[in-house]
Design a protein around this motif. Structure first.
Motif, mmCIF file in Angstrom:
data_model
loop_
_atom_site.group_PDB
_atom_site.id
_atom_site.type_symbol
_atom_site.label_atom_id
_atom_site.label_comp_id
_atom_site.label_asym_id
_atom_site.label_seq_id
_atom_site.Cartn_x
_atom_site.Cartn_y
_atom_site.Cartn_z
ATOM 1 N N TYR A 40 1.796 6.485 -3.613
ATOM 2 C CA TYR A 40 0.472 5.940 -3.865
ATOM 3 C C TYR A 40 0.130 4.800 -2.911
ATOM 4 O O TYR A 40 1.001 4.166 -2.326
ATOM 5 N N ASP A 41 -1.157 4.527 -2.768
ATOM 6 C CA ASP A 41 -1.637 3.509 -1.845
ATOM 7 C C ASP A 41 -1.124 2.123 -2.227
ATOM 8 O O ASP A 41 -1.182 1.713 -3.394
ATOM 9 N N THR A 42 -0.664 1.405 -1.234
ATOM 10 C CA THR A 42 -0.038 0.107 -1.466
ATOM 11 C C THR A 42 -1.023 -0.943 -1.948
ATOM 12 O O THR A 42 -0.762 -1.665 -2.929
ATOM 13 N N TYR A 43 -2.156 -1.081 -1.296
ATOM 14 C CA TYR A 43 -3.084 -2.151 -1.659
ATOM 15 C C TYR A 43 -3.724 -1.904 -3.025
ATOM 16 O O TYR A 43 -3.939 -2.848 -3.800
ATOM 17 N N THR A 44 -4.013 -0.654 -3.334
ATOM 18 C CA THR A 44 -4.529 -0.339 -4.664
ATOM 19 C C THR A 44 -3.489 -0.667 -5.730
ATOM 20 O O THR A 44 -3.810 -1.247 -6.778
ATOM 21 N N THR A 45 -2.230 -0.316 -5.452
ATOM 22 C CA THR A 45 -1.147 -0.604 -6.397
ATOM 23 C C THR A 45 -0.967 -2.104 -6.584
ATOM 24 O O THR A 45 -0.769 -2.593 -7.708
ATOM 25 N N LEU A 46 -1.046 -2.872 -5.496
ATOM 26 C CA LEU A 46 -0.895 -4.330 -5.602
ATOM 27 C C LEU A 46 -2.016 -4.946 -6.436
ATOM 28 O O LEU A 46 -1.777 -5.870 -7.217
ATOM 29 N N ALA A 47 -3.245 -4.436 -6.267
ATOM 30 C CA ALA A 47 -4.353 -4.963 -7.070
ATOM 31 C C ALA A 47 -4.115 -4.694 -8.550
ATOM 32 O O ALA A 47 -4.346 -5.564 -9.403
ATOM 33 N N ALA A 48 -3.657 -3.489 -8.864
ATOM 34 C CA ALA A 48 -3.379 -3.152 -10.257
ATOM 35 C C ALA A 48 -2.217 -3.977 -10.798
ATOM 36 O O ALA A 48 -2.261 -4.475 -11.930
ATOM 37 N N ALA A 49 -1.170 -4.150 -9.977
ATOM 38 C CA ALA A 49 -0.018 -4.955 -10.405
ATOM 39 C C ALA A 49 -0.428 -6.403 -10.633
ATOM 40 O O ALA A 49 0.061 -7.064 -11.562
ATOM 41 N N ALA A 50 -1.313 -6.913 -9.789
ATOM 42 C CA ALA A 50 -1.792 -8.282 -9.959
ATOM 43 C C ALA A 50 -2.481 -8.468 -11.301
ATOM 44 O O ALA A 50 -2.390 -9.541 -11.922
ATOM 45 N N ALA A 51 -3.170 -7.426 -11.761
ATOM 46 C CA ALA A 51 -3.938 -7.527 -13.002
ATOM 47 C C ALA A 51 -3.061 -7.468 -14.249
ATOM 48 O O ALA A 51 -3.503 -7.902 -15.314
ATOM 49 N N VAL A 52 -1.830 -6.949 -14.119
ATOM 50 C CA VAL A 52 -0.975 -6.812 -15.313
ATOM 51 C C VAL A 52 0.207 -7.775 -15.285
ATOM 52 O O VAL A 52 1.084 -7.713 -16.143
ATOM 53 N N THR A 53 0.249 -8.678 -14.293
ATOM 54 C CA THR A 53 1.289 -9.699 -14.236
ATOM 55 C C THR A 53 0.631 -11.071 -14.159
ATOM 56 O O THR A 53 -0.575 -11.185 -13.952
ATOM 57 N N ALA A 54 1.445 -12.117 -14.315
ATOM 58 C CA ALA A 54 0.868 -13.467 -14.336
ATOM 59 C C ALA A 54 1.622 -14.471 -13.480
ATOM 60 O O ALA A 54 1.052 -15.475 -13.065
ATOM 61 N N ARG A 55 2.915 -14.223 -13.206
ATOM 62 C CA ARG A 55 3.729 -15.231 -12.527
ATOM 63 C C ARG A 55 4.318 -14.746 -11.203
ATOM 64 O O ARG A 55 4.388 -15.504 -10.251
ATOM 65 N N ILE A 56 4.776 -13.531 -11.164
ATOM 66 C CA ILE A 56 5.501 -13.027 -10.004
ATOM 67 C C ILE A 56 4.577 -12.925 -8.792
ATOM 68 O O ILE A 56 3.421 -12.536 -8.909
ATOM 69 N N ARG A 57 5.085 -13.325 -7.630
ATOM 70 C CA ARG A 57 4.327 -13.128 -6.403
ATOM 71 C C ARG A 57 4.435 -11.666 -5.979
ATOM 72 O O ARG A 57 5.428 -10.997 -6.277
#
Length: 283
Positions: A40-57
Motif C-alpha cells: 500500500y501507498d506509504t504517504y496514505t498509510t502514514l496519514a492514517a497511522a497519524a490519525a490512530v496514534t498520539a505519541r510515536i513519531r
C-alpha cells in the motif's frame, strides 16, 4: 513497519508499536517491495497511522526521486505533519535500481549513478525550500516549482525534519548541508558491518565539519548485514551498545514478517522493546 496489510489491521499494528514504547515507526517508500503484493501507498498509510496514534513519531526510510516529484511530496508532507500534530520525519535517499519496485516504472532511460546523485541533490534542495517558505519558484535541471504557495506551512519549524541516506562523498556533503539526521545500512559485502559504519561516520563528521554544521541523529537501519539483532535480547543489547560507542543514536528494526528474511520471534522483539522503553532509550 510493512505497508502490506489492509486497514484496520494495519492501524492496530501501529497502535501496538506505540504501546510497545517505540520512539519512531518507519515505512519504506516504494510502489512495491521487489514484486511483493499487496503493497500500500506509504504517504496514505502514514496519514492514517497519524490519525490512530498520539505519541510515536512516524516517517519514511526512505522517500526518493524514483517516482515522486518534490512539489506534491511537500504537499503530502505538510498535510501529514498537521494530521500527526508534528510527529513526522522524512527520510530521503537516491532510491534503488530494482525495476520491479519503483525504478523505471514511469518509463525513460535508467539513471546513471551520477545522474541519480544529481537528481537527489536537486530534489532535496527544492524540498527543503518548499517546506520552509510560504511561496517557492525554482527552475531546476530535473525539477521545477512555479509559484507554489504553501501556507500555513509545517507544524514543526522551520520544517519537518529531514533524514538523508547518503554513504558516498556527494551524499555526505548533501546531508551536511540539509539534513537533521543521517541513516545508513551496513553492507556486509563491503567488510565487517561495524567497520563499515565506523568509516562512514568518520566521513560524515568530516563533511559536517567542512559545512560548519552538526548532525546529531544518526540512524542505523538493520536487517541487511547478517548480524543477529533479533536473535535474543542479549544479542540486541550487545550490538546496540557497540554501535552506540561509534555514535549511532537510533536503531531501526524490521517488524517481524513471517515467511520472509525478516522473520523473528515476536516475543524477543517485544522483550527488546519493553527493556529499552523502561530505560527511556531511543531505538
Amino acid at each position: 513497519m510493512w505497508p502490506m496489510r489492509s486497514w484496520p489491521e494495519t492501524g492496530e499494528l501501529w497502535r501496538r508499536a506505540e504501546d510497545l514504547g517505540f520512539r519512531h515507526a518507519w515505512l519504506y517508500d516504494h510502489l512495491a517491495w521487489r514484486g511483493t503484493t499487496p503493497w500500500y501507498d506509504t504517504y496514505t498509510t502514514l496519514a492514517a497511522a497519524a490519525a490512530v496514534t498520539a505519541r510515536i513519531r512516524i516517517g519514511t526510510l526512505v522517500t526518493s526521486p524514483n517516482f515522486r516529484h518534490p512539489v506534491p511530496t511537500a504537499h503530502a508532507i505538510r498535510t501529514i505533519d498537521h494530521v500527526s500534530g508534528g510527529r513526522l520525519t522524512i527520510g530521503v535517499g537516491a532510491g534503488g535500481t530494482h525495476r520491479d519496485s519503483d525504478a523505471g516504472v514511469l518509463g525513460g532511460d535508467d539513471w546513471t549513478p551520477g545522474e541519480r546523485a544529481s537528481r537527489l541533490a536537486e530534489w532535496v534542495e527544492l524540498l527543503d525550500l518548499l517546506l520552509r517558505r510560504p511561496e517557492t519558484t525554482l527552475e531546476g535541471t530535473y525539477y521545477t516549482a512555479r509559484d507554489v504557495v504553501q501556507e500555513p506551512g509545517c507544524v514543526q519549524r522551520p520544517r519537518v525534519p529531514l533524514v538523508i541516506a547518503g554513504d558516498g562523498p556527494r551524499g555526505m556533503r548533501l546531508a551536511a548541508r540539509h539534513a537533521d539526521g543521517w541513516v545508513t545500512s551496513p553492507n556486509a559485502g563491503e567488510g565487517e558491518p561495524w567497520d563499515v559504519v565506523r568509516s562512514r561516520l568518520d566521513a560524515l563528521d568530516a563533511a559536517c565539519e567542512a559545512a560548519g554544521r552538526k548532525i546529531d541523529d544518526r540512524i542505523l537501519l538493520t536487517g541487511f548485514s547478517g548480524e543477529p539483532w533479533l536473535e535474543s535480547p542479549g544479542s540486541f543489547d550487545d550490538l546496540a551498545g557497540r554501535y552506540a560507542e561509534l555514535g549511532v543514536t537510533e536503531i531501526a528494526l524490521h517488524w517481524p514478517r513471517p515467511g520472509s528474511a525478516f522473520d523473528a520471534d515476536m516475543k524477543v522483539f517485544e522483550t527488546i522493546a519493553a527493556n529499552h522503553a523502561e530505560r527511556g532509550e531511543r531505538r
